[in-house]
Structures are given as C-alpha cells and as structure tokens.
Design an enzyme around this catalytic site. Structure first.
Site, short mmCIF file in Angstrom:
data_model
loop_
_atom_site.label_atom_id
_atom_site.label_comp_id
_atom_site.label_asym_id
_atom_site.label_seq_id
_atom_site.Cartn_x
_atom_site.Cartn_y
_atom_site.Cartn_z
N LYS A 290 4.21 -22.39 8.55
CA LYS A 290 3.99 -21.50 7.08
C LYS A 290 4.65 -20.00 7.68
O LYS A 290 5.32 -19.58 6.99
CB LYS A 290 2.30 -21.13 6.73
CG LYS A 290 1.77 -22.27 5.92
CD LYS A 290 0.39 -22.14 5.92
CE LYS A 290 0.08 -23.52 5.07
NZ LYS A 290 -1.47 -23.65 5.14
N GLN B 99 -6.88 -20.52 5.80
CA GLN B 99 -6.61 -22.15 6.20
C GLN B 99 -8.05 -22.56 5.89
O GLN B 99 -9.06 -22.36 6.66
CB GLN B 99 -5.88 -22.19 7.55
CG GLN B 99 -5.69 -23.53 7.92
CD GLN B 99 -4.45 -24.02 7.03
OE1 GLN B 99 -3.66 -23.38 6.51
NE2 GLN B 99 -4.51 -25.35 6.93
N ASP C 102 -3.05 -19.63 -3.01
CA ASP C 102 -3.75 -21.25 -2.97
C ASP C 102 -3.97 -21.75 -4.28
O ASP C 102 -4.06 -22.85 -4.63
CB ASP C 102 -4.67 -21.26 -1.97
CG ASP C 102 -4.33 -21.95 -0.64
OD1 ASP C 102 -3.57 -22.58 -0.56
OD2 ASP C 102 -4.92 -21.65 0.26
#
Ligand code: GUN
Length: 296
Positions: free
Chosen positions: A54, A98, A121
């Site tokens: 990422k 995460q 997200d």
C-alpha cells in the site's frame, strides 16, 4: 461458451494511472498533495506485506504515505491517541488501520474512532449507514473495485439478477448495497442458504466472497453470467502452494460470459480503490469536485 477474462491487473493499473493524473492536477492547480496514513499493530506477516505494498503504490501515484508501526502489545488508549492525532492532521486525508487487530483491542471501537471523512476503508458505522441509505459515503475498497469492473464490462447493471455469496461487513453486505444502488435485483446468500446451487443458477452476476477454496463449481453458473471471484485462498496441490478463488475457475470459465481470475482479478483492484478513495477524501476535504469514475 468460453468466458472473457476480466483482467483486474490491467484495470487496476488504469485506475492508478487515473488517480496519478488527478493527483498531479491537484498539486499543480491547488498545491494539495493527498496523504494516506496506514496503521499496523503487531507483526502479522501477511499484514506487513499488504502495508508495504500500500505504501509503495501510494507514493507511486504521487501521494504522501505515512506508516505507523506499533508493537503488538500497544494499549487501546495509545492507539486511540494516534488515531485522534491523525484525525486532526490536515496533511492526512485517509486513515487505514490494518485488520485484524491483536485480540486485546476492540476493533469496532477503533474503527469508529476514525473521522468518517478520512475512513478510506468505508468501515465506520456512519459510512455504512450512508451507503445503506444511498447517500455520499466512503465505500469499502474491494466491493468498489468489483463494481467498477462490472460497470466497465456491462455499462448499465439495471435490472440484472445479482447473487452475492457471503455476508461479511467488508465485502458481502456493502457489495449488495452497491449492486442495489445500481438497480440490480440482489440476493445475499450464505452458509445457511437453502439450495445454494439453484440460487446461484438464477444469477446474471455472481460475486463470490466466502473464503472457501473453489466452493462454487461451474455447473452452478448460468450460461453467459458474469462471475466476480473475491476469494484469495492458499492451498497445496500436487505438492505446490497455489492461490485459488472461491470459484472453480476451469469449470466456471466454460459457462460464464466473463470471469475474474485469481490471482489477477479483484485483488489488484482493492489497493487501486484505496488510492481512489484517498483522492476522493482529499477532494472533499478541500471542497473540490470529486474525480469522475472513481467513486460509487
Ligand atoms: N485486512 C485485510 N483486508 C483489509 C482491508 O481491506 N482493510 C483493512 N483495514 N484491513 C484489511
């Protein structure tokens, strides 16, 4: 019928190029460089690989990447303090924590402490509610990537029968909302669904997101249907490690009209959509028009 292969790797590269173009424009015209902060707690090897990837792609599209690596025994208080700092940092447009988090941390509490406008997200309860009511929100990256591929392949999805197999908060439920938003007739199937083969056989669009290797055989697929395989399962076959999806690719490709492979299908689209969401968040934060074609 032999299915057309939907090349997620190539499509993701195109999305990243679009993001990079828009980022360059933001810098040139407004002096803004979008920033994405990724928080990793602990040393889960798979999570470390994702986070590194990422960070690398964030920089490649011209954005700033901020990585925060915390010890596995970090307290909830310390993690919430970091999120608060990132929420209040104008250089940070997107925040991703995460998952999974170590067991002693309350995942819902942590996710819901992120500023919804920076929740790239799309997991914050406000964004879930906004998506469910058809309002402007941050959309979870994997379902957004699937939607982009479906729109690219079909143009309009209006009136199509879609079956989503899997009811997770990360993929199944938001995927169903997005398909409904595009006027599909949507069924969410799961482990208790009666006669799953018959339910899947009705579908013009099948999205498989259960995390069970090759559980959907080709003879469940209607001739000409579009199959989006979200599964990424590691298996051992003939003494070798292999990645397979939730769909039995070989037999499904003989009946489907189009299908995503594993690897090289949905997977690369997830990070591309994370970058797209960060760009969208930066545009919204600065009162600028959102990038076209990169949102739901
Ligand atoms: N872990 C696996 N997939 C994801 C994702 O899409 N977002 C976050 N935050 N963690 C993950």
């Amino acid at each position: 019928m032999v299915a057309q292969v939907i090349d997620g790797k190539a499509f993701a590269a195109k999305v990243r190029a679009q993001v990079a173009d828009q980022v360059a424009k933001l810098k040139e015209e407004h002096g803004i460089t979008p920033g994405l902060a990724v928080v990793l707690v602990g040393e889960d090897p798979a999570s470390q690989v994702y986070v590194r990837s990422k960070g690398k792609m964030t920089v490649e599209v011209g954005m700033n990447s901020y990585e925060h690596k915390l010890d596995a025994d970090t307290s909830e208080e310390d993690l919430l303090a970091l999120i608060d700092k990132l929420n209040n940092d104008p250089a940070v447009n997107g925040i991703l924590v995460q998952l999974p988090l170590p067991k002693h941390l309350n995942e819902d509490l942590v996710i819901n402490s992120i500023d919804p406008a920076k929740d790239v997200d799309g997991f914050h309860i406000s964004n879930v509610g906004l998506l469910g009511t058809g309002q402007k929100s941050m959309v979870p990256c994997t379902p957004l990537g699937c939607l982009m591929m479906l729109r690219d392949h079909h143009g309009s999805l209006s009136g199509m029968d879609a079956v989503v197999i899997g009811r997770s908060n990360i993929v199944g439920k938001p995927m169903a909302q997005l398909l409904l938003g595009d006027s599909c007739t949507v069924t969410i199937a799961h482990s208790r669904t009666k006669d799953l083969p018959e339910v899947v056989r009705r579908a013009d669009i099948v999205v498989a997101a259960v995390g069970r290797p090759e559980m959907v055989p080709g003879d469940w697929i209607k001739e000409g249907a579009t199959v989006i395989d979200v599964g990424i399962n590691r298996i051992e076959r003939d003494g070798k490690n292999k990645l397979v999806g939730d769909v039995d690719y070989a037999s499904a490709a003989e009946r489907a009209g189009a299908i995503t492979p594993v690897p090289g299908g949905v997977g690369p689209m997830t990070i591309a959509c994370l970058l797209a969401n960060t760009l969208t968040a930066a545009c919204r934060a600065n009162g600028l028009a959102e990038p076209e074609g990169l949102t739901a």
